[in-house]
Design a protein around this motif. Structure first.
Motif, PDB file in Angstrom:
ATOM      1  N   MET A   1      44.903  28.215  37.591  1.00  0.00           N
ATOM      2  CA  MET A   1      43.615  28.835  37.363  1.00  0.00           C
ATOM      3  C   MET A   1      43.787  30.191  36.713  1.00  0.00           C
ATOM      4  SD  MET A   1      41.448  28.117  40.795  1.00  0.00           S
ATOM      5  CE  MET A   1      42.945  28.099  41.764  1.00  0.00           C
ATOM      6  N   VAL A   2      42.956  30.473  35.729  1.00  0.00           N
ATOM      7  CA  VAL A   2      43.061  31.757  35.039  1.00  0.00           C
ATOM      8  C   VAL A   2      41.749  32.537  35.203  1.00  0.00           C
ATOM      9  CG1 VAL A   2      43.515  32.899  32.837  1.00  0.00           C
ATOM     10  CG2 VAL A   2      44.613  30.720  33.347  1.00  0.00           C
ATOM     11  N   PHE A   3      41.880  33.796  35.547  1.00  0.00           N
ATOM     12  CA  PHE A   3      40.720  34.667  35.690  1.00  0.00           C
ATOM     13  C   PHE A   3      40.946  35.917  34.846  1.00  0.00           C
ATOM     14  CE2 PHE A   3      41.321  32.223  39.520  1.00  0.00           C
ATOM     15  CZ  PHE A   3      40.057  31.722  39.778  1.00  0.00           C
ATOM     16  N   GLU A   4      39.874  36.372  34.206  1.00  0.00           N
ATOM     17  CA  GLU A   4      40.025  37.528  33.333  1.00  0.00           C
ATOM     18  C   GLU A   4      38.996  38.607  33.634  1.00  0.00           C
ATOM     19  OE1 GLU A   4      40.965  36.138  29.340  1.00  0.00           O
ATOM     20  OE2 GLU A   4      40.553  38.166  28.631  1.00  0.00           O
ATOM     21  N   PHE A   5      39.438  39.854  33.592  1.00  0.00           N
ATOM     22  CA  PHE A   5      38.556  40.980  33.899  1.00  0.00           C
ATOM     23  C   PHE A   5      38.764  42.096  32.887  1.00  0.00           C
ATOM     24  CE2 PHE A   5      39.671  38.767  37.760  1.00  0.00           C
ATOM     25  CZ  PHE A   5      38.451  38.598  38.398  1.00  0.00           C
ATOM     26  N   GLU A   6      37.685  42.840  32.633  1.00  0.00           N
ATOM     27  CA  GLU A   6      37.767  44.015  31.757  1.00  0.00           C
ATOM     28  C   GLU A   6      37.867  45.270  32.628  1.00  0.00           C
ATOM     29  OE1 GLU A   6      37.265  44.116  28.268  1.00  0.00           O
ATOM     30  OE2 GLU A   6      37.283  41.920  28.187  1.00  0.00           O
ATOM     31  N   VAL A   7      38.627  46.259  32.156  1.00  0.00           N
ATOM     32  CA  VAL A   7      38.723  47.534  32.870  1.00  0.00           C
ATOM     33  C   VAL A   7      38.396  48.658  31.896  1.00  0.00           C
ATOM     34  CG1 VAL A   7      40.208  49.074  34.212  1.00  0.00           C
ATOM     35  CG2 VAL A   7      40.550  46.594  34.345  1.00  0.00           C
ATOM     36  N   GLN A   8      37.531  49.583  32.317  1.00  0.00           N
ATOM     37  CA  GLN A   8      37.144  50.727  31.488  1.00  0.00           C
ATOM     38  C   GLN A   8      38.014  51.938  31.830  1.00  0.00           C
ATOM     39  OE1 GLN A   8      35.665  51.673  28.715  1.00  0.00           O
ATOM     40  NE2 GLN A   8      35.057  49.527  28.702  1.00  0.00           N
ATOM     41  N   GLY A   9      38.664  52.512  30.835  1.00  0.00           N
ATOM     42  CA  GLY A   9      39.440  53.732  31.064  1.00  0.00           C
ATOM     43  C   GLY A   9      38.535  54.869  31.496  1.00  0.00           C
ATOM     44  N   GLY A  10      39.016  55.685  32.418  1.00  0.00           N
ATOM     45  CA  GLY A  10      38.268  56.873  32.845  1.00  0.00           C
ATOM     46  C   GLY A  10      37.162  56.632  33.852  1.00  0.00           C
ATOM     47  N   ASP A  11      36.845  55.389  34.130  1.00  0.00           N
ATOM     48  CA  ASP A  11      35.719  55.093  35.016  1.00  0.00           C
ATOM     49  C   ASP A  11      36.196  54.890  36.457  1.00  0.00           C
ATOM     50  OD1 ASP A  11      33.407  54.368  36.214  1.00  0.00           O
ATOM     51  OD2 ASP A  11      33.034  52.577  34.996  1.00  0.00           O
ATOM     52  N   PHE A  12      36.312  56.010  37.170  1.00  0.00           N
ATOM     53  CA  PHE A  12      36.855  55.923  38.527  1.00  0.00           C
ATOM     54  C   PHE A  12      35.896  55.301  39.532  1.00  0.00           C
ATOM     55  CE2 PHE A  12      40.410  58.485  37.200  1.00  0.00           C
ATOM     56  CZ  PHE A  12      41.412  57.920  37.971  1.00  0.00           C
ATOM     57  N   ALA A  13      34.609  55.318  39.209  1.00  0.00           N
ATOM     58  CA  ALA A  13      33.648  54.720  40.147  1.00  0.00           C
ATOM     59  C   ALA A  13      33.895  53.223  40.301  1.00  0.00           C
ATOM     60  CB  ALA A  13      32.231  54.984  39.666  1.00  0.00           C
ATOM     61  N   THR A  14      34.310  52.574  39.219  1.00  0.00           N
ATOM     62  CA  THR A  14      34.499  51.120  39.296  1.00  0.00           C
ATOM     63  C   THR A  14      35.978  50.713  39.386  1.00  0.00           C
ATOM     64  OG1 THR A  14      34.529  50.904  36.894  1.00  0.00           O
ATOM     65  CG2 THR A  14      32.388  50.680  37.970  1.00  0.00           C
TER      66      THR A  14
END
Lengths: 141, 114
Positions: free
Chosen positions: A1-14
């Motif tokens: 199973m493959v799962f993919e997520f995006e991460v925003q630089g600098g966004d410590f809240a998330t």
């Protein structure tokens, strides 16, 4: 199973959202809680690194019955000297990152400790790719 | 020691996770540096910290820590409560210092990790 997520630089809240999602998936798959903890601690450290250092990144988690393989690919400044970055206590983190409770130069060594294999490749001014591999459901020795 | 006992011992405020007050914690760890917390392998661990932000709750989530005490009168935000509720983590606000919290809990039998 493959799962993919995006991460925003600098966004410590998330920061940690992707790790949290992957933890839930691993729990649903009934992976041993000790293995889950090793995986998500390493993953969370890596996710925080993207938020702390990169512009953006992607997390691709590949889960099968015997191993979890997670690739974190970021676009960012890259790491000029990976060996130096791997040293306990070495950090280039900003004061903002330190105020968040990180940036003590412990992330990469802790990721290595919690995984069975870890591969880091980086190109300066392009980005860094980290691969975390943890074997799961292994017979206890 | 039960989490609910810790709350009354410290005369602290349980912000969320009241229904989880029967859970037991055996060890305590005090740190404002989440990197240090993430190196621990101890179960039934109580985290005592002055760092009141989302990352403290996320760190507890990843480390399977059931309870966080925020010392020095640091206030828990609504976002932190939402994260904690999702992961069954009890959040406690304590108005006095970290040193005082540790002194009381140590005397009551909460053990150090190392």
């Amino acid at each position: 199973m493959v799962f993919e997520f995006e991460v925003q630089g600098g966004d410590f809240a998330t920061a940690g959202n992707a790790s949290s999602q992957i933890k839930k998936i691993l729990k649903q798959l009934n992976v041993d809680h000790r293995d889950i903890k090793r995986i998500v601690v390493a993953l969370y450290e890596a996710e925080v690194n993207i938020v702390a250092h990169a512009f953006k990144g992607r997390i691709i988690a590949n889960i099968d019955t015997s191993e979890v393989r997670i690739r974190l690919v970021d676009e960012g400044p890259g790491i000029p000297d990976i060996e130096l970055a791997m040293q306990q206590g070495y950090s280039t983190a900003s004061s903002e990152v330190r105020e968040m409770g990180f940036g003590a130069g412990m992330g990469l060594p802790n990721m290595k400790k919690n995984t069975d294999e870890m591969h880091v490749t980086s190109v300066v001014d392009k980005g860094t790719t980290v691969e975390l591999i943890v074997f799961i459901n292994q017979p206890t020795t | 020691m039960k989490i609910s006992e810790i709350v009354s011992l410290l005369n602290a405020t349980m912000v969320c996770g009241r229904e989880l007050g029967e859970r037991e914690v055996e060890y305590g760890f005090a740190s404002d540096l989440m990197s240090d917390v993430l190196t621990l392998e101890t179960d039934n661990l109580l985290l005592i910290t002055g760092l009141a932000n989302n990352q403290a709750v996320r760190t507890a989530e990843m480390s399977d820590i059931p309870c966080i005490i925020f010392v020095r009168n640091k206030k828990v935000t609504q976002e932190m409560i939402e994260l904690a509720v999702e992961s069954n983590i009890t959040l406690i606000e304590y108005s006095s210092s970290m040193f005082k919290a540790i002194a009381i809990l140590s005397q009551a039998g909460i053990k150090p990790v190392f």
